[in-house]
Write a protein that holds these residues in place. Structure first.
Motif, PDB file in Angstrom:
ATOM      1  N   VAL A  93     -14.085 -58.349  36.671  1.00  0.00           N
ATOM      2  CA  VAL A  93     -13.852 -58.834  35.315  1.00  0.00           C
ATOM      3  C   VAL A  93     -12.824 -59.958  35.371  1.00  0.00           C
ATOM      4  CG1 VAL A  93     -13.264 -58.196  32.957  1.00  0.00           C
ATOM      5  CG2 VAL A  93     -14.222 -56.471  34.501  1.00  0.00           C
ATOM      6  N   GLY A  94     -13.266 -61.161  35.021  1.00  0.00           N
ATOM      7  CA  GLY A  94     -12.381 -62.321  35.042  1.00  0.00           C
ATOM      8  C   GLY A  94     -12.714 -63.252  36.183  1.00  0.00           C
ATOM      9  N   ALA A  95     -13.154 -64.479  35.860  1.00  0.00           N
ATOM     10  CA  ALA A  95     -13.583 -65.425  36.895  1.00  0.00           C
ATOM     11  C   ALA A  95     -12.566 -66.539  37.101  1.00  0.00           C
ATOM     12  CB  ALA A  95     -14.960 -66.001  36.555  1.00  0.00           C
ATOM     13  N   LYS A 118     -17.784 -70.885  31.092  1.00  0.00           N
ATOM     14  CA  LYS A 118     -17.842 -71.274  32.498  1.00  0.00           C
ATOM     15  C   LYS A 118     -16.629 -70.697  33.217  1.00  0.00           C
ATOM     16  CE  LYS A 118     -15.823 -75.773  31.357  1.00  0.00           C
ATOM     17  NZ  LYS A 118     -16.039 -77.231  31.398  1.00  0.00           N
ATOM     18  N   ILE A 119     -16.711 -70.650  34.534  1.00  0.00           N
ATOM     19  CA  ILE A 119     -15.641 -70.008  35.295  1.00  0.00           C
ATOM     20  C   ILE A 119     -14.480 -70.988  35.545  1.00  0.00           C
ATOM     21  CG2 ILE A 119     -17.419 -68.629  36.436  1.00  0.00           C
ATOM     22  CD1 ILE A 119     -16.572 -70.035  39.052  1.00  0.00           C
ATOM     23  N   GLU A 121     -15.590 -76.159  41.878  1.00  0.00           N
ATOM     24  CA  GLU A 121     -16.927 -76.424  42.445  1.00  0.00           C
ATOM     25  C   GLU A 121     -17.143 -75.666  43.755  1.00  0.00           C
ATOM     26  OE1 GLU A 121     -17.008 -80.674  42.740  1.00  0.00           O
ATOM     27  OE2 GLU A 121     -17.210 -80.945  40.565  1.00  0.00           O
ATOM     28  N   VAL A 122     -16.101 -75.600  44.583  1.00  0.00           N
ATOM     29  CA  VAL A 122     -16.203 -74.838  45.837  1.00  0.00           C
ATOM     30  C   VAL A 122     -16.431 -73.363  45.543  1.00  0.00           C
ATOM     31  CG1 VAL A 122     -14.903 -73.994  47.838  1.00  0.00           C
ATOM     32  CG2 VAL A 122     -14.872 -76.425  47.272  1.00  0.00           C
ATOM     33  N   LEU A 123     -15.661 -72.822  44.599  1.00  0.00           N
ATOM     34  CA  LEU A 123     -15.801 -71.398  44.274  1.00  0.00           C
ATOM     35  C   LEU A 123     -17.206 -71.083  43.765  1.00  0.00           C
ATOM     36  CD1 LEU A 123     -12.335 -70.774  42.559  1.00  0.00           C
ATOM     37  CD2 LEU A 123     -13.039 -70.072  44.855  1.00  0.00           C
ATOM     38  N   ILE A 124     -17.729 -71.950  42.912  1.00  0.00           N
ATOM     39  CA  ILE A 124     -19.092 -71.743  42.384  1.00  0.00           C
ATOM     40  C   ILE A 124     -20.104 -71.790  43.526  1.00  0.00           C
ATOM     41  CG2 ILE A 124     -20.918 -72.753  40.958  1.00  0.00           C
ATOM     42  CD1 ILE A 124     -18.702 -73.685  39.023  1.00  0.00           C
TER      43      ILE A 124
END
Length: 415
Positions: free
Chosen positions: A9-11, A37-38, A115-118
């Motif tokens: 829970v929580g991005a 969005k995250i 962007e890297v995390l996505i």
């Protein structure tokens, strides 16, 4: 109904790292985010440049988190600043190191980090659900049930709460996770602001908004005691003072203010000089420049805009020639240069702070796994954990490190 191995829970940085590590170990992971969005809060860090971490030693990292900083020893050792930099490097994001060891993406854009995390979340098949605001969380028969405001039900064997604190509320950090933790029996320590400017009483300071006092010494005085703060730049604002040292030390200063009331903040404009040395310098200068006007002479010692206001506070005429200044007046000026007093009357509110100090008590979290000691298979990561660190990338490293540990622990085989 599908039962996920892990629901995160929580991005933010903690939640994303937890989800990545869980999925990397083959678990079916769902990542729930209340925004569309995250990483929304991550985009604000470092003025949009994203101060990811710091090159400091483990010892310094622990010191930055205060009295109970040792809680993070395992997390920082398991996933260190070097590990974090390597993670981003492996995913084609180069880093650069700036003053005081602060690490930024070479692009100087927080978007590059998000962007890297996505990319990595997608690589490991994490299911990302946005616009999901957790409304209820309970556990029965070893299964967690999570429901949103819209009554969307999700079930999971393990849950990681990484919802952050209560700062930057417009990004979604409104304390929902803290409320859930409390309903599940956890103690929430008092929420206080970290990285927040201070209010001062002196009106003349308010009129100098935007002036920076470079490399000054700072001392806090209360109840007959004094604490010397690190040297640094002091930013004057329309309500008081800010700047790196104030933001770094604000949590400690606020604790003193809560306990003792208004505090004295002394500014030393000449921290490299002892009083005796400064006195000798003033005597020589006054003799050698006897016809010079005081206001013009003080440009040597003070920022131009501060000269008249400071002279007014000690009742000295800015237009006086140096040979007209009495010994008593010179000593008052000397004292103002070494210990100009301001009165700290409070601080900006919690929603203006950089981080939340306070949250789920560390006493109720296993530091080796980030698992709750009260509810099995429930984990915490990031800013939701009580306490906060200094500026310079330390809090983001805490988020990534605790997220890493929580994700790995939640994915570990059952004993």
């Amino acid at each position: 109904m599908k039962i996920y191995d892990i629901a995160v829970v929580g991005a933010g940085p903690a939640g994303c790292m937890a989800a990545i590590q869980g999925a990397k170990q083959g678990k079916n992971v769902i990542l729930l985010e209340r925004n569309d969005k995250i990483g929304r809060k991550l985009l604000l860090t470092g003025n949009g440049r994203c101060n990811l971490t710091n090159t400091s030693s483990l010892k310094v990292f622990l010191e930055k988190f205060g009295r109970r900083g040792s809680f993070y020893r395992d997390a920082f050792s398991t996933f260190s600043n070097q590990d974090l930099m390597e993670f981003f490097k492996e995913n084609d994001l180069k880093m650069k190191v700036e003053e005081e060891g602060r690490v930024f993406p070479i692009t100087e854009k927080a978007e590059s980090v998000v962007e890297v995390l996505i990319k990595v979340l997608n690589k490991y098949g994490v299911k990302i659900v946005c616009n999901y605001r957790l409304n209820h969380l309970n556990k029965s028969s070893k299964i967690f049930k999570l429901s949103s405001k819209e009554k969307e039900l999700i079930t999971a064997r393990k849950v990681i709460i990484a919802t952050g604190g209560v700062t930057y509320g417009f990004t979604g950090s409104t304390g929902d996770g803290l409320n859930m933790a409390e309903l599940l029996g956890h103690n929430i320590t008092e929420l206080k602001p970290g990285g927040v400017p201070l209010r001062v009483r002196e009106k003349w300071i308010h009129k100098l908004k935007g002036v920076t006092l470079m490399d000054v010494g700072l001392t806090i005085a209360y109840g007959g005691k004094k604490i010397t703060l690190p040297r640094g730049n002091l930013l004057l604002t329309h309500f008081g003072v800010s700047g790196p040292v104030i933001l770094d030390m604000s949590h400690d200063i606020i604790n003193l203010w809560d306990e003792h009331g208004d505090l004295k903040l002394y500014i030393d404009f000449k921290p490299e000089e002892q009083r005796e040395s400064l006195e000798g310098e003033l005597i020589r200068d006054f003799q050698n420049n006897s016809k010079k006007i005081l206001k013009n002479y003080l440009k040597k010692h003070l920022p131009n805009r501060t000269i008249e206001p400071i002279l007014n506070t000690i009742s000295l005429d800015p237009q006086k020639q140096l040979n007209q200044v009495s010994k008593k007046e010179r000593l008052k000026l000397q004292e103002a240069l070494k210990a100009l007093p301001l009165t700290v009357t409070g601080h900006l509110p919690l929603d203006k702070a950089m981080v939340t100090c306070g949250g789920v008590s560390k006493k109720e979290i296993d530091p080796k796994t980030m698992e709750s000691k009260l509810v099995s298979e429930l984990y915490f990561a990031g800013e939701i954990i009580s306490g906060c660190g200094g500026r310079g990338g330390y809090n983001l490293q805490q988020a990534f490190s605790t997220g890493y540990v929580a994700g790995c622990s939640a994915a570990a085989p059952e004993n």
